[in-house]
Design a protein around this motif. Sequence first.
Motif, short mmCIF file in Angstrom:
data_model
loop_
_atom_site.label_atom_id
_atom_site.label_comp_id
_atom_site.label_asym_id
_atom_site.label_seq_id
_atom_site.Cartn_x
_atom_site.Cartn_y
_atom_site.Cartn_z
N GLY A 179 -42.46 11.77 -1.37
CA GLY A 179 -42.76 11.83 0.06
C GLY A 179 -42.00 12.96 0.73
O GLY A 179 -41.25 13.70 0.09
N VAL A 180 -42.20 13.08 2.02
CA VAL A 180 -41.42 14.01 2.84
C VAL A 180 -40.91 13.23 4.06
O VAL A 180 -41.49 12.21 4.43
CB VAL A 180 -42.25 15.22 3.33
N ALA A 181 -39.83 13.76 4.64
CA ALA A 181 -39.20 13.04 5.77
C ALA A 181 -39.05 13.94 6.98
O ALA A 181 -38.91 15.15 6.86
CB ALA A 181 -37.81 12.56 5.36
N ASN A 182 -39.09 13.32 8.14
CA ASN A 182 -38.67 13.96 9.37
C ASN A 182 -38.31 12.91 10.40
O ASN A 182 -38.35 11.73 10.11
CB ASN A 182 -39.71 14.94 9.90
N ALA A 183 -37.94 13.36 11.60
CA ALA A 183 -37.47 12.40 12.60
C ALA A 183 -37.97 12.78 13.98
O ALA A 183 -38.06 13.97 14.31
CB ALA A 183 -35.94 12.38 12.60
N ALA A 184 -38.23 11.75 14.78
CA ALA A 184 -38.81 11.94 16.11
C ALA A 184 -38.11 13.01 16.95
O ALA A 184 -38.75 13.94 17.45
CB ALA A 184 -38.84 10.61 16.86
N PRO A 185 -36.77 12.92 17.12
CA PRO A 185 -36.14 13.89 18.02
C PRO A 185 -36.21 15.32 17.51
O PRO A 185 -35.96 16.26 18.27
CB PRO A 185 -34.68 13.42 18.09
N GLN A 186 -36.53 15.49 16.24
CA GLN A 186 -36.53 16.83 15.68
C GLN A 186 -37.91 17.48 15.66
O GLN A 186 -38.01 18.70 15.54
CB GLN A 186 -35.95 16.80 14.25
N ILE A 187 -38.97 16.67 15.73
CA ILE A 187 -40.31 17.27 15.65
C ILE A 187 -41.23 16.92 16.82
O ILE A 187 -42.12 17.69 17.16
CB ILE A 187 -41.04 16.90 14.33
N GLU A 188 -41.03 15.76 17.43
CA GLU A 188 -42.03 15.30 18.39
C GLU A 188 -42.17 16.16 19.64
O GLU A 188 -43.27 16.47 20.09
CB GLU A 188 -41.73 13.86 18.85
N GLY A 189 -41.04 16.52 20.26
CA GLY A 189 -41.14 17.13 21.60
C GLY A 189 -41.60 16.04 22.57
O GLY A 189 -41.31 14.86 22.37
N GLY A 190 -42.34 16.45 23.60
CA GLY A 190 -42.83 15.46 24.58
C GLY A 190 -41.71 14.58 25.09
O GLY A 190 -41.84 13.37 25.21
N TRP A 191 -40.59 15.24 25.43
CA TRP A 191 -39.35 14.48 25.65
C TRP A 191 -39.40 13.54 26.85
O TRP A 191 -38.70 12.53 26.85
CB TRP A 191 -38.15 15.43 25.73
N ILE A 192 -40.23 13.89 27.88
CA ILE A 192 -40.41 12.90 28.96
C ILE A 192 -41.91 12.70 29.22
O ILE A 192 -42.31 12.38 30.33
CB ILE A 192 -39.69 13.26 30.28
N HIS A 236 -45.71 8.87 0.52
CA HIS A 236 -45.18 8.33 1.77
C HIS A 236 -44.71 9.45 2.71
O HIS A 236 -44.39 10.56 2.27
CB HIS A 236 -44.05 7.32 1.52
N TYR A 237 -44.68 9.09 3.98
CA TYR A 237 -44.22 10.02 5.02
C TYR A 237 -43.14 9.29 5.80
O TYR A 237 -43.40 8.29 6.45
CB TYR A 237 -45.39 10.39 5.94
N ARG A 238 -41.91 9.80 5.71
CA ARG A 238 -40.82 9.17 6.45
C ARG A 238 -40.74 9.80 7.84
O ARG A 238 -40.61 11.02 7.97
CB ARG A 238 -39.49 9.35 5.68
N LEU A 239 -40.83 8.95 8.84
CA LEU A 239 -40.79 9.42 10.23
C LEU A 239 -39.93 8.43 11.01
O LEU A 239 -39.59 7.37 10.50
CB LEU A 239 -42.21 9.46 10.81
N SER A 240 -39.60 8.79 12.25
CA SER A 240 -38.84 7.81 13.03
C SER A 240 -39.51 7.53 14.36
O SER A 240 -40.30 8.34 14.86
CB SER A 240 -37.39 8.27 13.23
N ILE A 241 -39.20 6.36 14.89
CA ILE A 241 -39.69 5.96 16.21
C ILE A 241 -38.60 6.29 17.23
O ILE A 241 -37.42 6.03 16.99
CB ILE A 241 -40.01 4.45 16.24
#
Length: 494
Positions: free
Chosen positions: A32-45, A95-100
């Motif tokens: 799989g590969v991993a990433n995290a919400a604060p690092q890729i999502e943007g859309g901060w507000i 799998h794709y590791r992501l965060s909420i």
Amino acid sequence: MKVFFFILSLTSLGLADEEINSRYFPEGFKFGVANAAPQIEGGWIEDGKTESIWDHFAHTHPEMIIDGSTPDIASDSYHKYKEDVALVKAMGLDHYRLSIAWSRILPTGYTDKVNQAGVQYYKNLFAELKAANVEPMVTLYHWDLPQVLEDQLGGWLNETVADLFAEYARLCFELFKDDVKMWITINESKQVCQVGYGMGAYAPGVVSNGIGEYICTKNVILAHAKAYHIYDEEFRATNKGTITIVIDTTWFEPGSDSEEDQEAAERMLQFTFGLYANPIFMGNWPQVVIDRIAERSELEGFSSSRLPAFTDEEIVYIKGTYDYLALNHYSTLMVNATADAPIGDPSYDNDISVLTWRQPEWPSGSADWFAVVPWGMRRLLVWLKKTYGDVEIIITENGLSDNTGIMEDDHRVSYYQGYLSACLDAIYEDEVNLSAYTAWSIIDDWEWTLGYTSFLGMYYVNFTDPERTRIPRKSASWFTNMVATRCLVDTCTE
Ligand code: BGC
């Protein structure tokens, strides 16, 4: 903290000399590969999300971020998640590791107001993954505490936040019970606490060396255990998934055969891995950690140890709250014994008192903390087996950072090849129960205090282009081919 200094030379790696394991990955082994919400999502507000401690840190302390950047837009995955999932699918990953993002689901930090737009974003993302036949591996906390909980409660220094995390976790288990089966509570307690509430170099920037970081660690571990028990008691029977915590460590190699250096390396591992793992895997903090902090605290004049004790009930409550061992690992350092630091201001480093250094011949991954040492991965896996028994291990992060972003990233290919080969050695030679490997990462992202100056993606993202187009580097096709063939060399044997 990880600070990046040097540009990696493609020829400097010398990994061609390493022997690459030519056996196939075992049947059932997952990639799989991993990433995290604060690092890729943007859309901060956007759509009701509120500020996290990292949004706030970048906005209010640009001097702490190497390029003064913010994660406001990042890789824009909030809008481009379909593209990201398409890439994951095209790579043939399991799998794709992501965060909420906590503050996207609960803008007040508490459960009084659920942000439906935020919930829908993740529902859409999970639906996209399901259609692509990719399993989501979901981290509930990848460092982005709602800022309001920092302002009102002092964040992870307050045990109440552990309860609030548990409530947020329960809500996510309920909201996404049909979408997610692989749950991770918290990513890397060490970075959360030691860097965020000890050194103060990470959000929320609290400087409380040798004190706050240990209080934070106890609270984060309690938060994890509470979420684990909620899942175990209320959701496991129907969700039929797994839950654990992600723990990171560098491998620490003794600087010599001397007893002192061997002990120093083991002590370092106990302070960087055991401190965060032992309460969960064995019950209570490691003895060497308990003893050293108690001893130094007393000499410093504290009336009790700076390391908060667990009660007997807490020890029992926390012990065993894992379904497997989730490991983030990137690099290796040498360790030598040194005289104990003089008694003075409390500090985590002084509590350990060792000397760490890098072999000059080790190839650099462009950072002072980052050396490319595949055998370190194998030794770490063997140490984990020796220390924690024959537990199932999943690598939840591993990858190479550079500060060039170069497209012909042969150095990243060599890194993956070497580290995956070390995994095969550990599986076949050392009988380590390693069942999956997750690369960090698929796309370039906002690398915390390194902003947009550190690249770990197999896909390049141009952060000055409003489209944030994803363009494959050489490593993307190598990794895709490796996943398809399950083999690291031209021809593999069973
Ligand atoms: C973190 C990631 C980070 C990566 C590369 C890990 O410690 O979990 O969020 O981007 O290292 O630096």
